[in-house]
Design a protein around this motif. Structure first.
Motif, mmCIF file in Angstrom:
data_model
loop_
_atom_site.group_PDB
_atom_site.id
_atom_site.type_symbol
_atom_site.label_atom_id
_atom_site.label_comp_id
_atom_site.label_asym_id
_atom_site.label_seq_id
_atom_site.Cartn_x
_atom_site.Cartn_y
_atom_site.Cartn_z
ATOM 1 N N THR A 175 2.491 14.577 -102.921
ATOM 2 C CA THR A 175 2.895 14.382 -101.532
ATOM 3 C C THR A 175 3.378 13.028 -101.368
ATOM 4 O OG1 THR A 175 0.730 13.311 -100.713
ATOM 5 C CG2 THR A 175 0.840 15.657 -100.814
ATOM 6 N N ARG A 177 2.297 10.907 -99.961
ATOM 7 C CA ARG A 177 1.168 9.599 -99.442
ATOM 8 C C ARG A 177 1.032 8.918 -100.996
ATOM 9 N NH1 ARG A 177 -1.009 14.253 -97.231
ATOM 10 N NH2 ARG A 177 -1.328 13.937 -94.893
ATOM 11 N N ASN A 192 12.489 21.210 -97.602
ATOM 12 C CA ASN A 192 13.532 21.669 -96.783
ATOM 13 C C ASN A 192 14.307 20.319 -96.450
ATOM 14 O OD1 ASN A 192 12.424 20.821 -94.094
ATOM 15 N ND2 ASN A 192 11.001 22.461 -94.813
ATOM 16 N N TYR A 194 15.345 19.250 -93.380
ATOM 17 C CA TYR A 194 14.872 18.529 -92.395
ATOM 18 C C TYR A 194 13.727 17.637 -92.916
ATOM 19 C CZ TYR A 194 12.412 17.692 -88.252
ATOM 20 O OH TYR A 194 11.192 17.038 -87.406
ATOM 21 N N ASN A 195 13.024 18.248 -93.582
ATOM 22 C CA ASN A 195 11.591 17.248 -94.134
ATOM 23 C C ASN A 195 12.368 15.923 -94.874
ATOM 24 O OD1 ASN A 195 9.608 18.370 -92.881
ATOM 25 N ND2 ASN A 195 9.244 19.628 -94.812
ATOM 26 N N ILE A 198 13.874 13.516 -92.472
ATOM 27 C CA ILE A 198 12.599 12.850 -91.723
ATOM 28 C C ILE A 198 11.839 11.982 -92.189
ATOM 29 C CG2 ILE A 198 10.889 14.826 -91.298
ATOM 30 C CD1 ILE A 198 12.221 13.469 -88.147
ATOM 31 N N TRP A 199 11.616 12.474 -93.472
ATOM 32 C CA TRP A 199 10.558 11.782 -94.408
ATOM 33 C C TRP A 199 11.253 10.364 -94.547
ATOM 34 C CZ3 TRP A 199 8.589 14.997 -98.842
ATOM 35 C CH2 TRP A 199 7.493 15.816 -98.481
ATOM 36 N N LEU A 202 11.255 8.119 -91.296
ATOM 37 C CA LEU A 202 9.900 7.930 -90.919
ATOM 38 C C LEU A 202 9.406 6.760 -91.865
ATOM 39 C CD1 LEU A 202 8.274 11.046 -89.565
ATOM 40 C CD2 LEU A 202 9.483 9.366 -88.021
ATOM 41 N N PHE A 225 20.309 9.247 -86.740
ATOM 42 C CA PHE A 225 19.546 9.262 -87.830
ATOM 43 C C PHE A 225 20.253 8.457 -88.902
ATOM 44 C CE2 PHE A 225 15.765 12.362 -88.108
ATOM 45 C CZ PHE A 225 15.456 12.244 -86.743
ATOM 46 N N VAL B 74 -0.072 19.600 -92.859
ATOM 47 C CA VAL B 74 -0.454 18.255 -92.915
ATOM 48 C C VAL B 74 -0.599 17.589 -94.186
ATOM 49 C CG1 VAL B 74 -2.200 16.635 -91.941
ATOM 50 C CG2 VAL B 74 -1.329 18.484 -90.488
ATOM 51 N N TYR B 75 -1.182 18.354 -94.973
ATOM 52 C CA TYR B 75 -1.570 18.043 -96.230
ATOM 53 C C TYR B 75 -0.339 17.679 -97.146
ATOM 54 C CZ TYR B 75 -3.251 17.959 -101.298
ATOM 55 O OH TYR B 75 -3.492 17.679 -102.281
ATOM 56 N N ARG B 76 0.830 18.467 -97.043
ATOM 57 C CA ARG B 76 2.133 18.269 -97.559
ATOM 58 C C ARG B 76 3.131 17.359 -96.625
ATOM 59 N NH1 ARG B 76 2.844 24.214 -97.957
ATOM 60 N NH2 ARG B 76 1.360 24.849 -99.631
ATOM 61 N N LEU B 77 2.354 16.790 -95.473
ATOM 62 C CA LEU B 77 3.503 16.332 -94.639
ATOM 63 C C LEU B 77 4.569 17.037 -94.557
ATOM 64 C CD1 LEU B 77 2.848 12.562 -95.748
ATOM 65 C CD2 LEU B 77 2.530 13.608 -93.307
ATOM 66 N N ASP B 78 4.576 18.199 -94.382
ATOM 67 C CA ASP B 78 5.728 19.229 -94.004
ATOM 68 C C ASP B 78 5.910 18.807 -92.543
ATOM 69 O OD1 ASP B 78 7.460 21.179 -93.371
ATOM 70 O OD2 ASP B 78 6.566 22.573 -94.885
ATOM 71 N N MET B 79 7.005 18.408 -92.253
ATOM 72 C CA MET B 79 7.363 17.937 -90.909
ATOM 73 C C MET B 79 7.812 18.900 -90.153
ATOM 74 S SD MET B 79 5.910 14.828 -91.267
ATOM 75 C CE MET B 79 6.430 13.877 -89.506
ATOM 76 N N LEU B 80 8.722 19.703 -90.782
ATOM 77 C CA LEU B 80 9.343 20.896 -90.061
ATOM 78 C C LEU B 80 8.415 21.934 -89.795
ATOM 79 C CD1 LEU B 80 12.109 22.001 -89.474
ATOM 80 C CD2 LEU B 80 11.819 23.383 -91.771
ATOM 81 N N TYR B 83 6.400 20.782 -86.712
ATOM 82 C CA TYR B 83 7.128 20.559 -85.666
ATOM 83 C C TYR B 83 7.089 21.911 -85.113
ATOM 84 C CZ TYR B 83 11.610 21.128 -83.035
ATOM 85 O OH TYR B 83 12.454 21.563 -82.041
ATOM 86 N N HIS B 109 2.393 13.504 -85.581
ATOM 87 C CA HIS B 109 3.680 14.232 -84.920
ATOM 88 C C HIS B 109 3.243 14.593 -83.476
ATOM 89 C CE1 HIS B 109 6.842 17.149 -84.954
ATOM 90 N NE2 HIS B 109 6.996 16.851 -86.452
ATOM 91 N N THR B 112 8.023 16.585 -80.978
ATOM 92 C CA THR B 112 9.317 16.407 -80.917
ATOM 93 C C THR B 112 10.281 16.807 -82.350
ATOM 94 O OG1 THR B 112 9.571 14.037 -80.998
ATOM 95 C CG2 THR B 112 9.145 14.965 -78.939
ATOM 96 N N ARG B 113 11.420 16.911 -82.400
ATOM 97 C CA ARG B 113 12.130 17.257 -83.398
ATOM 98 C C ARG B 113 12.174 16.002 -84.256
ATOM 99 N NH1 ARG B 113 14.928 21.337 -86.043
ATOM 100 N NH2 ARG B 113 16.640 20.353 -87.316
ATOM 101 N N ASP B 114 12.502 14.790 -83.586
ATOM 102 C CA ASP B 114 12.542 13.565 -84.377
ATOM 103 C C ASP B 114 11.371 12.713 -84.544
ATOM 104 O OD1 ASP B 114 12.733 13.016 -81.565
ATOM 105 O OD2 ASP B 114 14.493 11.822 -81.825
ATOM 106 N N VAL B 115 10.229 13.336 -83.954
ATOM 107 C CA VAL B 115 8.992 12.743 -84.190
ATOM 108 C C VAL B 115 8.877 11.221 -83.597
ATOM 109 C CG1 VAL B 115 6.700 12.648 -85.345
ATOM 110 C CG2 VAL B 115 8.839 13.952 -86.253
ATOM 111 N N TYR B 118 6.000 8.902 -83.800
ATOM 112 C CA TYR B 118 5.200 8.848 -84.924
ATOM 113 C C TYR B 118 4.868 7.342 -85.286
ATOM 114 C CZ TYR B 118 4.587 8.851 -90.095
ATOM 115 O OH TYR B 118 4.176 8.943 -91.309
#
Lengths: 309, 474
Positions: A175, A177, A192, A194-195, A198-199, A202, A225, B74-80, B83, B109, B112-115, B118
């Motif tokens: 991860t 983290r 994906n 998107y991730n 956004i990663w 953020l 972005f 959450v564990y993988r921080l899969d934001m998509l 979301y 989160h 929102t799409r752009d968080v 955060y």
């Protein structure tokens, strides 16, 4: 009298089924069934993209004695390699990375280039936050990069081989983290585009990789972005998708297939089949540059396999 | 203004009913108002509690489902995926907001799409900034019920999910139900008022009826008695009103009746004495004139004859002088009695021996009497009557142990033969009587015109009697 008819009907059906079952395995002069193959984890979802193409080709190849175009979806590439070797799959669509793997291991033949959304070639783009101070791949030492997933050419294979070329150890992280070991390139799969975007945005990872088409895709990376990002490195261009045929496919059949595919974008009857087939704009012959880039990818495959498989 | 008893009763009873109804109505309405207000409050509270409970349960169920699905992303921080899951949940009806916060209380989160939120610090104002850092506050959130639920992988807590469930439906539904209930209670209230008015009208009608009945019970007999008293006062002795009661009004009626009876007796006596002679109880001169006037009219109208017999006792003075006035009076009474007996016609008397039948006897004064005979067939009939009277005197009267015989002189006139004037007829009879007396008494004489010039007339003038008779001074 009716029973006699029924028996005859059943007998015919059984014989025909037998013939169909045996057909692909027989190295016949007279091939009657053409099999389209694809690697996908979800056959139910993916078959819809291929069925219209199969139906179209069934029409086109009928003069050559093709009675049926079958679709076969396999879960992974190694199974695809086996089926190609056994001549049980005739025609496959692949990414650049998949294509090199299939040519190397199953002696499949690079056939045509597929343009999706009007783009025939693209490249991999490394990017980081503008305020991160990262300007070069070398700056990523001790940092974490987000790749997409294991089967991605643009967002894993190509950028990973670029990092391998720096002769630095890569540290796989589960991860964002976690932190990479000191001096190593940390990488993590985002799952994906998107991730990935956004990663980076953020600050969960230091950099990310996207294909050049995704980089400019507003849905994945909105301009707001992108303005906060800077391109750290880019690969050379390579074909986005490649059609392959198995070795030993009947030349006459192969020519007819090539001819049909190359002229497909001019045929109004083929529009829906092309659209379903991954939003294909057209098929083209591979240019020397395409071949060179694929060769380049192919040359790195061994190193890549050594590191990641 | 004169207000009778019935009206008074009506007013008093109606007033009393109105006051009682008004007090009861006010009490009832106030009671109803209080009860309905309490009912409304309780319903409203119960409804609110129920709705809040429902929302809480729904929120908890939504939250627990979401939390389960969020563990891996959450564990993988899969934001998509976060979301998509949070966005999907936030769009569910009744959900106000969804926030995912990490173990350091920072937003992972915000849906929102752009968080956008955060990394911001999550918290309420009371746990606000320990190090001067601004605390995130949920934007545009009206009243909401917050449900928190930890997102954990096995024993490891990855974060906390905050789900805000909108309480707007509670407010809306409570208000709607409150309004409905209010409407219902208002309708009920107005029905109550209508019912009260209807009852009041019925009560008032009943009260008025009662008042009328009471007035009939008391006022009418009183009015009747009053009218009776007035009638009696005016001398009309009508039948007393029939009042059969044991109360004061009954007593009043009895008293009035007795009073009327007594009054009538006294007045009757007085009247009797005015027209009768107190000694013999025979009609007197005044009565004679009344009777005679009527009898003359009858005789003239019916074309019949009327005879007047004037009877004067001969030498009556001797009785007074010898036996005293008391004996004289006694004799007059006895004579009147004997004559009266003849007048009414005893059963033993035949038509032949009852010449005085239906005659009217009067005492003019002293020893002078008149007998009026109506429907006289002939002069002989009058003469027979005169003879009869003379015969009656033949038998001695026993006065204080003395047998006494007194004769009489009788003068007779006829109407219309001699006159149709009363005074003339009496004068004629008087003259005829003196004529009889002049001839020695104990006889009768029918008036003749020639008598007017004889000595008897002279005598009459001399004694002044004539004048007295003709001028009614006797």
């Amino acid at each position: 009298m009716e029973t006699t008819f029924a028996w005859q009907y059943l007998l015919r059906a059984v014989l025909l089924s037998l013939l169909l079952l045996l057909a692909p395995s027989i190295d016949a002069q007279q091939q009657r069934v053409l099999v389209m193959g694809a690697t996908h984890s979800n056959p139910k979802l993916h078959i819809g993209t291929m069925r219209p193409m199969a139906a179209y080709m069934e029409q086109k190849l009928r003069p050559l004695g093709i009675e049926h175009v079958e679709v076969l979806i396999v879960p992974d590439r190694s199974q695809m390699v086996n089926l190609l070797r056994d001549n049980r799959i005739d025609w496959v669509s692949e990414t650049a990375f998949g294509a090199t793997e299939l040519t190397q291991r199953a002696e499949a033949e690079l056939f045509l280039r597929k343009s999706t959304d009007g783009v025939g070639v693209y490249r991999s783009v490394f990017f980081a936050r503008r305020d991160s101070g990262i300007q070069d791949i070398d700056d990523l030492r001790g940092k974490t990069v987000a790749f997409e997933h294991l089967n991605s050419t643009s967002a894993f294979f190509v950028p990973a081989t670029m990092m391998l070329a720096k002769n630095l150890p890569l540290d796989a992280l589960v991860t964002p983290r976690e932190a990479p070991r000191k001096g190593e390139f940390g990488y993590v799969f985002s799952g994906n585009e998107y991730n990935t975007a956004i990663w980076v945005k953020l600050g969960l990872v230091d950099a990310g990789v996207l294909s050049s088409t995704d980089w400019v895709n507003e849905d994945i990376l909105p301009a707001t972005f992108r303005d906060e990002m800077t391109i750290v490195a880019e690969s050379g261009d390579y074909p986005r998708a490649v059609e392959l045929v198995r070795s030993g496919l009947d030349p006459e059949l192969k020519d007819a297939l090539r001819e049909s595919l190359l002229t497909m974008h001019d045929d109004p009857a083929a529009r829906s089949a092309l659209e379903a087939y991954g939003n294909t704009a057209r098929f083209d012959g591979l240019t020397p540059e395409d071949k060179a880039s694929l060769l380049e990818i192919s040359s790195r495959l061994e190193d890549f396999e050594e590191e990641f498989r | 203004m004169k207000i009778n008893l019935g009206a008074r009763y009506s007013i008093v009873i109606s007033g009393a009913i109105l006051i009682i109804v008004a007090i009861l109505s006010v009490l009832q309405l106030v009671q109803y108002q209080n009860t309905s207000e309490q009912l409304r409050q309780i319903s409203s509270d119960t409804m609110r509690d129920n709705l809040v409970n429902q929302i809480l349960q729904r929120g908890e169920s939504v939250s627990s489902v979401l939390v389960e699905r969020l563990v891996n992303p959450v564990y993988r921080l899969d934001m998509l995926q976060m979301y998509e899951l949070i966005d999907e949940t936030a769009k569910l009806p009744g959900v106000s907001y969804v926030y995912l916060v990490d173990t350091d209380n920072r937003i992972i989160h915000d849906g929102t799409r752009d968080v956008a939120a955060y990394g911001q610090r999550w918290g309420t104002k009371d746990v606000a900034d320990t190090n001067g850092e601004a605390v995130f506050s949920v934007p545009d959130s009206p009243e909401a019920l917050q449900i928190s639920n930890p997102v954990s992988l096995a024993d490891t807590e990855l974060g906390v999910l905050y789900l805000g469930m909108s309480l707007a439906p509670v407010v809306e539904k409570t208000a709607a139900i409150d309004a409905n209930l209010g409407d219902m209670l208002r309708i009920h209230q107005s029905n109550n008022i209508k019912r009260l008015i209807a009852y009041s009208v019925v009560l008032l009608l009943a009260g008025t009826l009662l008042a009328l009945m009471i007035s009939r019970l008391f006022a009418r007999p009183i009015r009747q008695l009053a009218q009776f008293a007035v009638d009696v006062g005016q001398g009309q002795y009508v039948q007393p009103p029939h009042v059969d009661r044991a109360d004061e009004i009954g007593l009043l009626a009895t008293s009035l009746n007795e009073m009327s009876t007594n009054l009538r007796q006294s007045i009757g006596e007085a009247e009797f004495l005015a027209y009768h002679d107190s000694l013999t109880r025979l009609p007197n001169r005044a009565q004679l004139k009344r009777l005679l006037r009527a009898a003359i009219d009858v005789a003239l109208n019916d074309n019949t004859s009327l005879a007047i017999l004037l009877v004067d006792l001969d030498d009556f003075k001797n009785i007074n002088d010898t036996l005293g006035h008391e004996a004289g009076d006694e004799f007059l009474q006895a004579f009147a009695h004997r004559l009266s007996d003849s007048l009414v016609g005893h059963e033993s008397q035949t038509a032949v021996v009852a010449p005085l039948r239906n005659a009217t006897l009067t005492r003019l004064g002293g020893d002078e009497f008149t007998i009026v005979l109506e429907h006289v067939d002939s002069n002989e009939a009058a003469e027979r009557a005169a003879s009869y009277v003379l015969n009656l005197l033949m038998e001695p009267f026993n006065i204080k142990g003395h047998p006494i015989t007194v004769s009489a002189s009788i003068g007779i006139t006829f109407c219309p033969e001699h006159s149709d004037d009363m005074s003339e007829l009496l004068r004629g009879a008087d003259i005829a009587m003196y004529e009889a007396k002049a001839r020695g008494g104990n006889r009768y004489r029918v008036y003749e015109e020639s008598m007017d010039s004889n000595a008897a007339r002279q005598f009459l003038f001399q004694s002044g009697l004539y004048k007295a008779i003709t001028t009614d001074e006797l």
